[in-house]
Design a protein around this motif. Structure first.
Motif, PDB file in Angstrom:
ATOM      1  N   ILE A   1      63.537  51.281  71.328  1.00 27.98           N
ATOM      2  CA  ILE A   1      63.766  50.516  70.104  1.00 27.98           C
ATOM      3  C   ILE A   1      62.824  49.327  69.997  1.00 27.98           C
TER       4      ILE A   1
ATOM      5  N   SER B   1      61.356  49.557  62.837  1.00 30.52           N
ATOM      6  CA  SER B   1      62.634  50.205  62.546  1.00 30.52           C
ATOM      7  C   SER B   1      63.588  49.331  61.737  1.00 30.52           C
TER       8      SER B   1
ATOM      9  N   TRP C   1      67.064  53.885  63.520  1.00 31.65           N
ATOM     10  CA  TRP C   1      66.789  54.271  64.903  1.00 31.65           C
ATOM     11  C   TRP C   1      67.018  55.770  65.088  1.00 31.65           C
TER      12      TRP C   1
ATOM     13  N   GLN D   1      65.148  59.195  68.055  1.00 30.63           N
ATOM     14  CA  GLN D   1      64.320  58.497  69.039  1.00 30.63           C
ATOM     15  C   GLN D   1      64.829  58.669  70.470  1.00 30.63           C
TER      16      GLN D   1
ATOM     17  N   ALA E   1      71.103  56.077  62.583  1.00 31.71           N
ATOM     18  CA  ALA E   1      70.839  56.236  64.018  1.00 31.71           C
ATOM     19  C   ALA E   1      71.220  57.651  64.441  1.00 31.71           C
TER      20      ALA E   1
END
Length: 277
Positions: free
Chosen positions: A43, A58, A72, A75, A95
């Protein structure tokens, strides 16, 4: 900065209640949010210290340098998220498709939050939908390990997409008081049971996915929404004779296979809808 943050966290007394997030900087909030992440470098972009969040691609900021979006997704992030520390002006949280784990606490989400996309992770435990931000429109939690019951009676009136498929939710659910603005609703691939009433669905609804649960009883399909295009009811224990003569003209994908339902469906060649029985 990191030492100061750690000192601050250790000094919080749980008996005093939740710290006012408005008094914390955006930097501190993000650091607290990802405190449970194991591979923070994915991150932050740094293997050593947590860098200035204003350099992170991000994060999206408004004109006052307040965080309004977090992305996010995809990833391979591992660990947990402390949602109580979400920035107060946040509108979008994405995310999905990671290795996030732990529980989801929705009790103190930012009032500005509009969308949450946390699908395809390893979140566990029950969720409380009674205190979602009143302007929220999208909540996608499919393909996790969430469980417990689902109470859908007090959702924000602005909700357009709800996706809870591919979890382990159980018990009965009511579809009688869904938000009028709802367009897509998925409860598929869970362990939900009991009878369902489809006579008071939102008129804006275009897709309803109830397949692969343990729903039972008879079905009334005579008052489906006029905009409904997709209705999946397959792999359930529905039974009895069904009147299919009043299906909305908009519907082009109906699946009632692997149930105990019976009845006659008239399929017009001109429209070529996809019916599976």
């Amino acid at each position: 900065v990191l030492c100061a943050r750690m000192f601050f966290v250790f000094c919080i007394d749980p008996s005093l209640g939740r710290v006012d997030v408005h008094s914390l900087s955006e930097q501190t909030l993000i650091e607290l949010l990802i405190d449970g992440v194991l591979n923070k470098e994915v991150i932050t972009g740094n293997h050593d210290d947590i860098t200035d969040i204003r350099t992170w691609a991000s994060l999206g900021f408004d004109e006052e340098n307040r965080i309004v979006s977090i992305d996010w997704s995809q990833q391979d992030v591992q660990g947990s998220l402390n949602l109580q520390w979400l920035p107060v002006k946040l509108q979008n949280l994405s995310a999905y498709e990671n290795e996030f784990c732990g529980t989801l606490d929705f009790s103190s989400l930012p009032s500005a939050l509009l969308e949450i996309q946390l699908q395809d992770n390893n979140f566990v435990g029950p969720i409380n939908l009674c205190r979602l931000p009143r302007a929220m429109s999208v909540l996608i939690l499919r393909e996790n390990y969430l469980n417990g019951s689902l109470h859908l009676e007090s959702l924000p009136s602005t909700m357009t997409i709800l996706s809870f498929g591919g979890n382990s939710f159980h018990g009965c659910v009511s579809l009688m008081h869904l938000p009028k603005s709802l367009q897509r609703h998925s409860l598929s691939l869970n362990q939900l049971c009991g009878e369902v009433n489809l006579t008071q669905l939102p008129q804006q609804l275009e897709g309803l996915f109830l397949n692969e649960n343990k729903f039972c009883g008879s079905l009334d399909l005579s008052q489906l929404p006029g905009k409904l295009r997709v209705l999946y009811l397959s792999f359930n224990n529905f039974s009895g004779e069904v009147d299919f003569s009043n299906l909305p003209e908009s519907i082009d994908n109906l699946n009632v296979s692997h149930t105990l339902l019976s009845g006659t469906i008239v399929c017009t060649v001109a429209n070529r809808p996809k019916y599976k029985v």
